[in-house]
Motif scaffolding. Structure first.
Motif, short mmCIF file in Angstrom:
data_model
loop_
_atom_site.label_atom_id
_atom_site.label_comp_id
_atom_site.label_asym_id
_atom_site.label_seq_id
_atom_site.Cartn_x
_atom_site.Cartn_y
_atom_site.Cartn_z
N GLN A 1 0.85 -1.15 0.05
CA GLN A 1 -0.21 0.31 -0.04
C GLN A 1 0.57 1.60 -0.20
O GLN A 1 1.91 1.31 0.74
N PRO A 2 0.59 2.10 -0.66
CA PRO A 2 1.66 3.42 -0.89
C PRO A 2 1.19 4.35 0.59
O PRO A 2 -0.17 4.09 1.62
N PRO A 3 2.12 4.84 1.29
CA PRO A 3 2.23 5.79 2.02
C PRO A 3 1.41 6.94 1.76
O PRO A 3 0.70 7.49 0.89
N GLN A 4 0.31 7.37 2.96
CA GLN A 4 -0.51 8.02 2.61
C GLN A 4 -0.27 9.77 2.69
O GLN A 4 1.03 10.06 3.94
N PRO A 5 0.03 10.57 1.97
CA PRO A 5 0.68 11.95 2.06
C PRO A 5 -0.26 12.86 3.09
O PRO A 5 1.33 13.11 4.26
N GLY A 6 -1.05 11.90 4.15
CA GLY A 6 -0.93 13.07 5.90
C GLY A 6 -0.38 12.61 6.62
O GLY A 6 0.59 13.05 7.51
N ALA A 7 0.15 11.17 6.34
CA ALA A 7 1.21 10.36 7.82
C ALA A 7 2.20 10.98 6.97
O ALA A 7 3.10 11.33 8.35
N GLU B 1 2.98 13.76 5.32
CA GLU B 1 3.68 15.59 6.57
C GLU B 1 3.23 15.24 7.53
O GLU B 1 4.97 16.32 8.81
N ARG C 1 7.31 13.07 -0.10
CA ARG C 1 5.88 13.55 -0.02
C ARG C 1 5.93 14.11 -1.59
O ARG C 1 4.68 13.14 -2.45
N LEU D 1 5.11 11.04 -4.52
CA LEU D 1 3.95 10.64 -4.44
C LEU D 1 2.97 11.20 -5.30
O LEU D 1 1.82 11.75 -5.39
N GLN E 1 1.47 6.59 -7.62
CA GLN E 1 1.09 5.65 -6.84
C GLN E 1 0.12 4.27 -7.06
O GLN E 1 0.29 3.67 -6.80
#
Length: 485
Positions: A13-19, A21, A77, A80, A85
């Protein structure tokens, strides 16, 4: 050899941008806290302290690694994108190597691919910057790469590249390059072969990271740690030598010492004690001594030479030896102090010292004494103490040709005299009258009733150590107590 590119990544799973940041924010905050710690320890007066140099090197290395972490996360970041993604979530196991943005998420790194079938070479923009090479000149082939390396590093690169292309082994090595401007950079290279659909090696991809600053920080850390260890070893050796010298110079007697020693009625009961500093492991130049003189008198002395360690104890040994010799030769305390001042003033190692020299004559019970910038003796009679009025006398070594006055005190049977160095109680200044005492001196004077109950000088010394021998004492000290019978 199977490549990691053939593994099943369907669950990735791709990392979430909010995480990402949030991690960047945490890295920046932590970096600022480490920088604040470093600034607090970075004072010009402490540049020679190996302990602080080592601590600052640790902070520098930590900040450098946190900078790298922040850059890694920032590139992750920024890399992505929607297409990235999708590529991460659904990789094609037999197609292209990882794209440049994903690879460069390692931070301060560039990516490269060398195609073995077409001889094509592809470099990322960051790799050109690491090598200081103009993109118009094109990327370096595998045959050209070694010419940019230090000669002693060329064989390492050749071996790992050959192992990758021939045996399918992954690459993990480090080498130094010389850029066109003459600057030297340290590069860490990781990579592996890219296999075609038949399992053969089609190309080789690699990530090359500039680790020059990281390695420089690590070298600085090692050097400061080694320097700190050397300083500690030197300090331990100096302390051992200082202790051995102090033990060799100070009187060997323990417990009470009675004068005269050749028989007959006892005139004086003497005991002394050395109190080490509670805040420093260093040995100072404090001394004490009691010595019978040829004419039947007794020498009582305490003193303190500035400084700590071997230099202070060796200077103390010189002064105490000279003092003993001049006292045996018949010099009275005032002139004796003048000669000690001249000795210290002309010494090869300039220093300052304070001293108290007393000569007790049992024939008429007189105490003749002189001092050189030293706390005056405290006389106790019938349980009540007072600080004796000091004659004039500057610190030893403070000025050439200084003259020292001496004074005489009439003693009585049962009197008790306390001599001490200034580490025991705070020193009186030249501007305070003799009747004015500090809180520390008041504590000493307050021991009078207990001294009155003591049976020996050694008992009195124990009382002083119990009352004033606090572990938080900033300086070492000596105390000598004489009971006149």
């Amino acid at each position: 050899m199977p490549s990691h590119l053939h593994e099943d990544h369907s669950s990735a799973q791709p990392p979430q941008p909010g995480a990402v940041e949030a991690l960047i924010t945490q890295a920046r905050r932590l970096r600022g806290e480490v920088d604040a710690v470093r600034r607090d320890s970075a004072t010009a007066a402490d540049e020679e302290d190996p302990q602080l140099r080592w601590q600052r090197a640790l902070c520098d290395l930590a900040m450098h690694q946190l900078d790298d972490l922040g850059e890694h996360l920032g590139q992750l970041r920024d890399g992505l994108s929607v297409d990235d993604q999708a590529a991460i979530a659904h990789p094609d196991p037999a197609s292209e190597p990882p794209d440049a943005p994903a690879v460069q998420a390692l931070g301060r790194a560039g990516s490269a691919e060398w195609d073995l079938l077409t001889d094509a070479v592809d470099w990322s923009d960051e790799l050109y910057r690491i090598f200081g090479r103009d993109p118009q000149d094109g990327p370096l082939t595998l045959d050209e790469m070694p010419s940019w390396l230090f000669s002693e590093d060329q064989q390492t690169l050749t071996e790992v590249v050959t192992g990758c292309l021939v045996d399918g082994r992954p690459i993990d090595c480090e080498f130094r390059i010389v850029r066109p401007d003459g600057s030297v950079r340290t590069v860490h290279m990781v990579g592996e072969p890219v296999l075609d659909s038949t399992g053969g090696t089609a190309s080789m991809w690699a990530v090359l990271r500039d680790v020059s600053e990281l390695r420089r920080g690590q070298r600085t850390l090692r050097e400061t740690r080694d320097s700190l260890q050397r300083e500690r070893q030197i300090a331990q050796t100096e302390r051992r030598l200082a202790v051995e010298l102090q033990e060799a110079v100070l009187p060997p007697w323990r417990g009470s010492l009675r004068f005269p020693q050749g028989g007959g009625p006892t005139d004086i009961d003497v005991a002394a004690h050395y109190l080490p500093s509670g805040t420093s492991a260093l040995i100072g130049g404090d001394w004490y001594d009691a010595l019978p003189l040829p004419d039947g008198a007794t020498l009582l002395t305490v003193g303190d030479l500035t400084g700590h360690g071997v230099s202070a104890t060796s200077g103390m040994a010189m002064l105490l030896g000279a003092l003993r010799g001049m006292a045996v030769a018949g010099l009275t305390p005032g002139p004796l102090m003048g000669w000690l001042n001249q000795l210290l003033d002309t010494s090869a190692q300039p220093a300052l010292g304070s001293a108290l020299c007393c000569r007790y004559d049992p024939a008429d019970r007189t105490l003749t004494w002189a001092q050189a910038g030293h706390p005056a003796p405290v006389l106790f009679r019938n349980g009540t103490g007072r600080v004796l009025d000091p004659p004039e006398g500057v610190l030893l070594g403070a000025t050439s040709g200084a003259r020292y006055a001496q004074t005489t005190e009439q003693l009585a049977p049962g009197d008790l005299l306390v001599l001490h160095t200034d580490g025991l109680v705070p020193r009186r200044t030249a501007f305070t009258p003799a009747t004015d005492t500090t809180a520390g001196a008041q504590r000493l004077l307050g021991l009078g009733p207990r001294f009155e109950q003591a049976r020996t000088a050694q008992d009195c010394v124990r009382i002083v150590v119990e009352e004033l021998g606090a572990p938080q004492r900033e300086d070492d000290a000596c105390v000598l107590i004489a009971r006149f019978l």
